[in-house]
Design a protein around this motif. Structure first.
Motif, mmCIF file in Angstrom:
data_model
loop_
_atom_site.group_PDB
_atom_site.id
_atom_site.type_symbol
_atom_site.label_atom_id
_atom_site.label_comp_id
_atom_site.label_asym_id
_atom_site.label_seq_id
_atom_site.Cartn_x
_atom_site.Cartn_y
_atom_site.Cartn_z
ATOM 1 N N ILE A 1 -12.279 -46.280 77.151
ATOM 2 C CA ILE A 1 -11.677 -47.033 76.053
ATOM 3 C C ILE A 1 -11.801 -48.535 76.293
ATOM 4 O O ILE A 1 -12.177 -49.300 75.395
ATOM 5 N N GLU A 2 -11.506 -48.978 77.520
ATOM 6 C CA GLU A 2 -11.575 -50.408 77.836
ATOM 7 C C GLU A 2 -13.010 -50.913 77.822
ATOM 8 O O GLU A 2 -13.278 -52.045 77.398
ATOM 9 N N LYS A 3 -13.933 -50.102 78.283
ATOM 10 C CA LYS A 3 -15.334 -50.522 78.345
ATOM 11 C C LYS A 3 -15.912 -50.742 76.951
ATOM 12 O O LYS A 3 -16.724 -51.638 76.729
ATOM 13 N N ASN A 4 -15.472 -49.929 75.984
ATOM 14 C CA ASN A 4 -16.012 -50.031 74.626
ATOM 15 C C ASN A 4 -15.105 -50.829 73.694
ATOM 16 O O ASN A 4 -15.305 -50.805 72.469
ATOM 17 N N ASN A 5 -14.127 -51.536 74.293
ATOM 18 C CA ASN A 5 -13.217 -52.380 73.507
ATOM 19 C C ASN A 5 -12.552 -51.598 72.372
ATOM 20 O O ASN A 5 -12.483 -52.063 71.223
ATOM 21 N N LEU A 6 -12.060 -50.422 72.675
ATOM 22 C CA LEU A 6 -11.392 -49.583 71.691
ATOM 23 C C LEU A 6 -9.887 -49.613 71.907
ATOM 24 O O LEU A 6 -9.397 -50.089 72.921
ATOM 25 N N ARG A 7 -9.184 -49.059 70.918
ATOM 26 C CA ARG A 7 -7.757 -48.840 71.040
ATOM 27 C C ARG A 7 -7.506 -47.337 71.068
ATOM 28 O O ARG A 7 -8.334 -46.546 70.597
ATOM 29 N N ILE A 8 -6.346 -46.966 71.574
ATOM 30 C CA ILE A 8 -6.013 -45.544 71.613
ATOM 31 C C ILE A 8 -5.957 -44.986 70.187
ATOM 32 O O ILE A 8 -6.390 -43.851 69.924
ATOM 33 N N TRP A 9 -5.467 -45.806 69.290
ATOM 34 C CA TRP A 9 -5.387 -45.352 67.902
ATOM 35 C C TRP A 9 -6.775 -45.079 67.325
ATOM 36 O O TRP A 9 -6.982 -44.094 66.603
ATOM 37 N N ASP A 10 -7.735 -45.944 67.658
ATOM 38 C CA ASP A 10 -9.096 -45.728 67.157
ATOM 39 C C ASP A 10 -9.654 -44.405 67.662
ATOM 40 O O ASP A 10 -10.312 -43.661 66.912
ATOM 41 N N LEU A 11 -9.411 -44.134 68.928
ATOM 42 C CA LEU A 11 -9.917 -42.897 69.502
ATOM 43 C C LEU A 11 -9.240 -41.681 68.855
ATOM 44 O O LEU A 11 -9.905 -40.695 68.503
ATOM 45 N N PHE A 12 -7.943 -41.761 68.655
ATOM 46 C CA PHE A 12 -7.215 -40.630 68.096
ATOM 47 C C PHE A 12 -7.625 -40.381 66.635
ATOM 48 O O PHE A 12 -7.787 -39.233 66.208
ATOM 49 N N LYS A 13 -7.804 -41.458 65.881
ATOM 50 C CA LYS A 13 -8.191 -41.299 64.470
ATOM 51 C C LYS A 13 -9.554 -40.649 64.342
ATOM 52 O O LYS A 13 -9.823 -39.939 63.366
ATOM 53 N N ALA A 14 -10.421 -40.899 65.333
ATOM 54 C CA ALA A 14 -11.744 -40.286 65.281
ATOM 55 C C ALA A 14 -11.661 -38.774 65.455
ATOM 56 O O ALA A 14 -12.523 -38.039 64.958
ATOM 57 N N TYR A 15 -10.613 -38.312 66.131
ATOM 58 C CA TYR A 15 -10.468 -36.879 66.365
ATOM 59 C C TYR A 15 -9.587 -36.216 65.292
ATOM 60 O O TYR A 15 -9.692 -35.007 65.039
ATOM 61 N N ASP A 16 -8.705 -36.983 64.665
ATOM 62 C CA ASP A 16 -7.763 -36.432 63.676
ATOM 63 C C ASP A 16 -8.430 -36.465 62.299
ATOM 64 O O ASP A 16 -8.344 -37.444 61.556
ATOM 65 N N LYS A 17 -9.087 -35.374 61.943
ATOM 66 C CA LYS A 17 -9.842 -35.335 60.700
ATOM 67 C C LYS A 17 -8.933 -35.217 59.470
ATOM 68 O O LYS A 17 -9.278 -35.713 58.387
ATOM 69 N N ASP A 18 -7.748 -34.579 59.594
ATOM 70 C CA ASP A 18 -6.870 -34.379 58.444
ATOM 71 C C ASP A 18 -5.725 -35.377 58.385
ATOM 72 O O ASP A 18 -4.785 -35.224 57.588
#
Length: 671
Positions: free
Chosen positions: A479-496
């Motif tokens: 997450i830190e290497k790609n300058n992401l946030r936890i929310w960004d990662l979670f939204k990518a997995y939460d399709k609904d």
């Protein structure tokens, strides 16, 4: 025969008057001397045989005999019709026969300038030929006569070897027993000598007095470039005069003063010479008695030296602060390519200092640390400098109490340093094991010229089981290497957009994100994030887990810094930190390769080393101290080490060893 029964004879002698003209006198049998060409009335003979010279009428004898030819029997021929040099007819001049008849005795005219023609001979010609011959004879360009005369005046026996080689370019007079006066005798002709380039006076017991004579000579002689005064018992007086000579002489290139009983107080003249003399290339101070204070003084000279490329300090007593000061000087030195500090007392603290020096020094190519009481801890510390250094080509560590573990640490450092220039590692009298030999063969596949000397190989390491990386830390790093946030990662997995994902959805998301996790690590990660165990992962669980991870990292940082501060209080760290605390890294980095600068910047992490034991920020620590912290920090994750190296770090941690030793009632580290 005269009345006394003695033979009477008349001779002609030549004599110069005050004006330089030649006047010939005829000596008769009775001792009377009369100028040639003058009648008997022009001179009177005294009864005691002394002559009374007169300037009576008549030409001088020189005009006669200069124009007369000489026969084989020495008699002059009768005057002929030839005209002499003065234009007067020779018939008017008396010849040998006429003089014989005049004085009633045989006359033998002796020509002064025999073999010289009449035209070349002139009684009125004043010559200083004899004076010139005397002056040439008094000047001896070889210096042999000056040496023999000096020996005569001083009262020493001339050395034939010196006389034979005084015109060559090298004089080697080892073990001749010259003594102080013998040194004085050879110094006198060498003042003006232009042939000798190398002067070897090793083991002649010239002492400080003789060293003074040689030093005075070297101040005037600008041809001798190689001087060997080893083994001459020069002591303090000799150190002073030789040091002063090195300050004045700019033609000398190589000096050896080994084995002269120099003490700590005698180091200052040589340290000053290192700073001032910008032509000296090689200096040998081995086999003396420089100890801790002497090393501190010499270290200052090493730091300022600009020309010396070969320095020999072996067989002294350099240890503790003295050894550290030598290393501190090497960190700043930009000229020394070969350093010999074998047979001293560097030990582990000296190894730590040398490791730091190797990080910053970019010129050293040959280093001898043999027989310096360096143990496995010292070998591991030294390996941290080898990991960064890219100039050292030969390293000698033989006859140290290093085991297979320390040897393995050194070899791993060479393997981990892709820019290492090491071609030879000397571990004479050190026993290694099979793992060392296997790693050596692996290194040789890529570096065929790499040589390692060791005593033998016995056994192998018991390798620890592999430890699987924490998948949660790997996820946070992604997450830190790609300058992401936890929310960004979670939204990518939460399709609904339900703010929850199933375990299968989360696994598929991880696999699609190319995060380097094995299926086993993914299962561990999912089990960690599903805190309530309901088979689903919601956003709040990820946030709370991340907070716990951040707090865990902070606690780990506190523990690490507590360990660093604890190490800073150890006996091995404090003196090195004191010496290297003022090191100007920015200035030195200008002479480093880009690869070395990159490695140093990685080892000087301000985000870690600017925190105190309580986890709070404090004053910025100098780069040199942060580098030192990194060297003594034996954390397994300090770099990408192999499992074997992690095992070595764990077993050779000085702090843990010190604690166990302290619990047994022993001191943590040898002093």
């Amino acid at each position: 025969m005269d009345e006394d029964g003695q033979n009477s004879h008349t001779g002609v002698n030549a004599e110069k008057d005050e004006g330089g003209a030649t006047t010939d006198y005829i000596t008769t049998g009775n001792g009377t001397t009369t100028p040639a060409g003058v009648t008997s009335t022009g001179s009177s003979a005294k009864a005691d045989g002394r002559s009374t010279r007169s300037s009576a009428n008549g030409p001088p004898l020189s005009a006669v005999h200069m124009s007369s030819s000489v026969t084989e029997n020495g008699r002059g021929t009768p005057p002929g019709s030839a005209v002499g040099d003065d234009g007067e007819d020779q018939k008017s001049r008396p010849g040998s026969q006429e003089l014989s008849e005049r004085y009633n005795t045989p006359v033998n005219i002796k020509v002064i300038h025999e073999g010289v023609s009449d035209e070349e001979s002139d009684s009125g010609w004043d010559t200083d030929l004899e004076i010139e011959e005397d002056s040439k004879e008094s000047y001896d360009a070889t210096g042999r006569r000056a040496y023999t005369q000096a020996c005569k005046e001083i009262g020493v026996v001339p050395v034939s070897h010196f006389l034979r080689h005084i015109t060559t370019n090298k004089i080697s007079m080892k073990h001749h027993g010259l003594g102080p006066l013998g040194a004085k005798a050879i110094a006198i002709p060498l003042v003006t000598n232009t042939s000798v380039l190398t002067l070897d006076l090793e083991d002649n017991w010239i002492e400080g007095e003789g060293a003074g004579y040689i030093a005075e000579m070297m101040k005037e002689n600008c041809y001798i470039s190689d001087l060997n005064l080893a083994g001459n018992k020069m002591r303090s007086k000799g150190a002073k005069v030789v040091g002063e000579m090195l300050n004045d002489n700019t033609s000398i290139r190589k000096v050896s003063v080994a084995g002269n009983d120099f003490k700590d107080r005698d180091a200052q003249p040589f340290a000053d010479a290192m700073k001032i003399n910008y032509r000296l290339k090689e200096l040998d101070l081995s086999h003396n008695e420089f100890a801790e204070i002497g090393g501190e003084i010499l270290g200052q000279g090493i730091a300022a030296a600009e020309s010396i490329s070969v320095l020999n300090l072996s067989w002294n007593h350099l240890r503790r602060n003295g050894a550290i000061s030598i290393c501190r000087g090497m960190a700043e030195n930009l000229s020394i390519k070969k350093l010999d500090v074998s047979w001293n007392g560097f030990a582990n603290d000296g190894s730590l200092a040398m490791a730091e020096a190797l990080k910053f020094n970019s010129t050293l190519q040959w280093l001898d640390l043999s027989n310096n009481r360096i143990a496995d801890e010292g070998a591991l510390l030294l390996s941290k400098g080898i990991e960064v250094n890219d100039s050292l080509q030969i390293l000698k560590l033989g006859m140290n109490p290093i085991t297979a573990a320390g040897a393995m640490a050194l070899l791993m450092a060479i393997k981990n340093n892709s820019n290492s220039a090491l071609d030879e590692l000397d571990l004479t009298d050190i026993v290694v094991n099979k793992d060392f030999v296997d790693l050596l063969e692996e290194i040789k596949q890529g570096r065929t010229n790499f040589l390692v000397f060791f005593k033998g190989a016995i056994g192998q390491f018991e390798k620890p089981p592999e430890k699987e990386a924490d998948p949660l830390k790997l996820l946070v790093q992604h997450i830190e290497k790609n300058n992401l946030r936890i929310w960004d990662l979670f939204k990518a997995y939460d399709k609904d957009n339900s703010l929850t994902v199933t375990r299968d959805e989360f696994k598929n998301g991880i696999l699609g994100s190319n995060i380097p996790l094995t299926p086993r690590q993914i299962d561990r990660l999912v089990a960690t994030l599903d805190r309530d165990g309901n088979g689903e992962i919601d956003y709040s669980e990820i946030v709370s887990t991340h907070k716990e991870l951040v707090e865990s990292n902070r606690e780990e940082r506190r523990q690490r810094m507590s360990k660093v501060h604890e190490k800073r209080r150890t006996a091995i760290y404090a003196p090195v930190a004191e010496a290297f605390g003022t090191l100007k890294v920015d200035t030195l980095s200008q002479n480093m390769s880009e690869g070395r600068q990159r490695k140093l910047s990685n080892s000087m992490r301000p985000d870690l080393h600017q925190w105190n034991e309580e986890g709070r920020r404090e004053d910025v620590v100098p780069d040199s101290i942060r580098s030192l912290d990194y060297t003594v920090d034996f954390r397994p994750d300090a770099a990408m080490y192999t499992e074997e190296e992690k095992y070595l770090m764990k077993t050779m941690d000085p702090v843990s060893r010190g604690a166990s030793a302290k619990s047994r009632g022993h001191s943590p580290l040898p002093s």
